[in-house]
Write a protein that holds these residues in place. Structure first.
Motif, PDB file in Angstrom:
ATOM      1  N   LYS A 122       0.821  -1.207   0.000  1.00 42.62           N
ATOM      2  CA  LYS A 122       0.000   0.000   0.000  1.00 42.62           C
ATOM      3  C   LYS A 122       0.856   1.258   0.000  1.00 42.62           C
ATOM      4  O   LYS A 122       0.553   2.233  -0.689  1.00 42.62           O
ATOM      5  CB  LYS A 122      -0.948  -0.012   1.205  1.00 42.62           C
ATOM      6  N   ASP A 242      -9.402  -0.844   0.922  1.00 45.67           N
ATOM      7  CA  ASP A 242      -9.901  -0.418   2.233  1.00 45.67           C
ATOM      8  C   ASP A 242     -11.352   0.051   2.199  1.00 45.67           C
ATOM      9  O   ASP A 242     -11.853   0.587   3.191  1.00 45.67           O
ATOM     10  CB  ASP A 242      -9.010   0.705   2.785  1.00 45.67           C
ATOM     11  N   ARG A 244     -15.010  -0.287   2.821  1.00 47.07           N
ATOM     12  CA  ARG A 244     -15.681  -1.151   3.794  1.00 47.07           C
ATOM     13  C   ARG A 244     -17.038  -1.649   3.312  1.00 47.07           C
ATOM     14  O   ARG A 244     -17.475  -2.744   3.679  1.00 47.07           O
ATOM     15  CB  ARG A 244     -15.851  -0.405   5.126  1.00 47.07           C
TER      16      ARG A 244
END
Length: 412
Positions: A122, A242, A244
Motif C-alpha cells: 500500500k 480499504d 468497507r
C-alpha cells in the motif's frame, strides 16, 4: 566523420530526420521536415549508456537533445529504426565520438524515479500514484480539458471533440453497467471523479469514488459540490482495498488495473467480486499488451522510469481468465485502441497550446517528459504495441441467472 554522423550510426538513417551537433557537423537529408539537435557532449553519454529509447529520452528530458519540427514525425521515423547495432559498428561509433569516456554514467534527470519497499504494498502504491498524479491539478486541466478524464475517450465519429468523446466514454460505461436511479456504484481509481459525477448527474446513482491521489480527491470533491451532487456522490482518498461497504450494484474500474500488478490480480478481482450484490456488474477498462507472451514489467523502459513506476500491463486473455477464476461471468469485451491514439493526440495538442503555462507550472523537465510520453503512447496504440480493452463481467445469482439482457442494450 563528425558527431552528427557518428550519432546517426547509433540511431540509424531515418530519411525524414536530419541530425545536427554541437561540433558543427550535420547528417541526413538537409530538406528533412525534422531536425534532431545534439546540443552537448552529455547527450552522447545518455545515448551510449542506456539502450534503445531510454538514452534518447534522458537526453531529451534534460534538454541536451532537441527536436526542431513535429515531435510525432520525429518519433515515428526513429521508432521505425533498428537500434541493435553490431558490436564492431558500436565500437567504431564510440571511438569516433570520444571513446570509452562516453560510458561514464551522466547524472540521471531528476524526473526519473525508483521506488523503495515491497512492490505493490500500500505504501509503495501510494508513492507510485503520487509521483504521477499529485503534480498539479492546473497542469492536468490544461492537458485533459474540462472533463478532467485521464483515460481513453470513445469517439462517436472521427470529427468528435475530446469533450464529446469523454462524455461518450462515461455514458458507454454507465450503459454497460445497466445503471438506474437508486443504484449504488463504486468507481475504483476514480481520478478526478468524472465517472462518479456522470453516474450521479445523468443516472441518479449513489456513487462512491476512491483514489490514492490526494489532489485528485480534493479536486473531485469540489467539482461534486459545484455540481450540486453532494447528496449522491463522494470521492475518498482511499485504497480500493480499504473500502468497507459491500453490496454495490455496479463497479467501474477505469484505468486502475495497469497499477495493480500481475501477482495481485486475483486479489484485485476477488475484492471487487466480493463487493457486488448478485446480478451486479463490473466494467474493467484498462491498457493491455497485445498478447500474453511479453513480460508485464519492463523496468528499463522510459515509461516505467518516468511515467508509471511499477506499472504492469497484461494481455486481455489473462485478465479475462482472472475474472473467470474469481467467479465473474464475462459477457462482453471490446478493444478501443484506435480511440486511445485519438485521445492522446488531443491531449498532446492541449499541452502544446498551453506549453508556456505548463513549463511555468511544473518545470521544463516535467513538461518535456509529458510531451515525449503522450506522443510515444499515441504511436504505441497506432502500431498495436499496446491496446485498450473494456471487459464486462457479472456476478451470477445463486441459480446461475445473470440478469443480463439477451442482446447488448448499449449500442454498437
Amino acid at each position: 566523420m563528425g558527431v552528427a554522423n557518428a550519432v546517426g550510426s547509433f540511431l540509424g538513417r531515418a530519411p525524414g530526420v536530419r541530425i545536427t551537433a554541437f561540433d558543427g557537423s550535420s547528417g541526413g537529408n538537409a530538406d528533412a521536415p525534422v531536425t534532431v539537435e545534439i546540443r552537448s557532449p552529455r547527450a552522447l553519454n545518455y545515448i551510449a549508456t542506456a539502450a534503445g529509447s531510454l538514452g534518447l529520452a534522458r537526453a531529451y528530458i534534460s534538454g541536451d537533445l532537441e527536436v526542431q519540427g513535429d515531435l510525432y514525425t520525429a518519433m515515428t521515423s526513429l521508432t521505425d529504426l533498428d537500434f541493435d547495432m553490431s558490436w564492431p559498428a558500436r565500437f567504431r561509433a564510440l571511438r569516433e565520438l570520444g571513446g570509452l569516456k562516453l560510458l561514464r554514467p551522466p547524472p540521471i534527470p531528476p524526473m526519473e524515479v525508483k521506488l523503495r519497499g515491497r512492490r505493490h504494498s500500500k505504501a509503495r502504491d501510494q508513492a507510485a500514484i503520487a509521483h504521477h498524479y499529485d503534480v498539479s491539478n492546473k497542469f492536468y486541466e490544461w492537458i485533459l480539458g474540462p472533463s478532467m478524464a485521464y483515460t481513453c475517450a470513445v469517439y462517436p465519429t472521427a470529427t468528435s471533440t475530446l469533450e464529446e468523446a469523454q462524455w461518450a466514454k462515461h455514458d458507454l460505461v454507465a450503459r454497460k453497467l445497466g445503471l438506474e436511479p437508486g443504484m449504488r456504484l463504486l468507481d475504483v481509481g476514480c481520478g478526478w471523479g468524472g465517472m462518479v459525477i456522470h453516474a450521479a448527474q445523468h443516472y441518479g446513482v449513489r456513487a462512491v469514488g476512491v483514489t490514492l491521489s490526494r489532489r485528485q480527491a480534493e479536486w473531485g470533491q469540489k467539482a461534486i459540490a459545484d455540481a450540486g451532487l453532494t447528496e449522491l456522490a463522494e470521492i475518498r482518498h482511499l485504497d480500493y482495498r480499504d473500502v468497507r461497504e459491500e453490496q454495490f450494484d455496479a463497479i467501474s474500474s477505469i484505468g486502475l488495473t495497469e497499477h495493480i500488478g500481475r501477482a495481485q490480480l486475483p486479489g484485485y478481482f476477488g475484492s471487487l467480486y466480493s463487493r457486488l450484490r448478485p446480478g451486479g456488474r463490473l466494467l474493467n477498462h484498462c491498457i493491455t499488451r497485445p498478447n500474453n507472451l511479453e513480460p508485464a514489467i519492463r523496468e528499463r523502459q522510459f515509461i516505467n522510469r518516468y511515467i508509471f513506476p511499477d506499472g504492469e500491463l497484461h494481455g486481455v486473455g489473462h485478465l479475462v481468465s482472472q475474472m473467470h477464476d474469481v467467479g465473474f461471468e464475462v459477457r462482453h469485451e471490446e478493444n478501443l485502441r484506435e480511440h486511445y491514439a485519438m485521445t492522446l493526440n488531443a491531449w498532446s495538442a492541449n499541452l502544446d497550446e498551453h506549453w508556456d503555462e505548463a513549463v511555468a507550472e511544473v518545470g521544463q523537465a516535467r513538461a518535456r517528459t509529458w510531451r515525449l510520453y503522450l506522443v510515444g503512447c499515441q504511436i504505441g496504440f497506432e502500431r498495436n504495441n499496446i491496446q485498450l480493452h473494456q471487459v464486462l463481467g457479472v456476478k451470477l445469482h445463486a441459480d446461475q441467472s445473470s440478469g443480463m439482457p439477451l442482446r447488448p442494450t448499449w449500442g454498437a
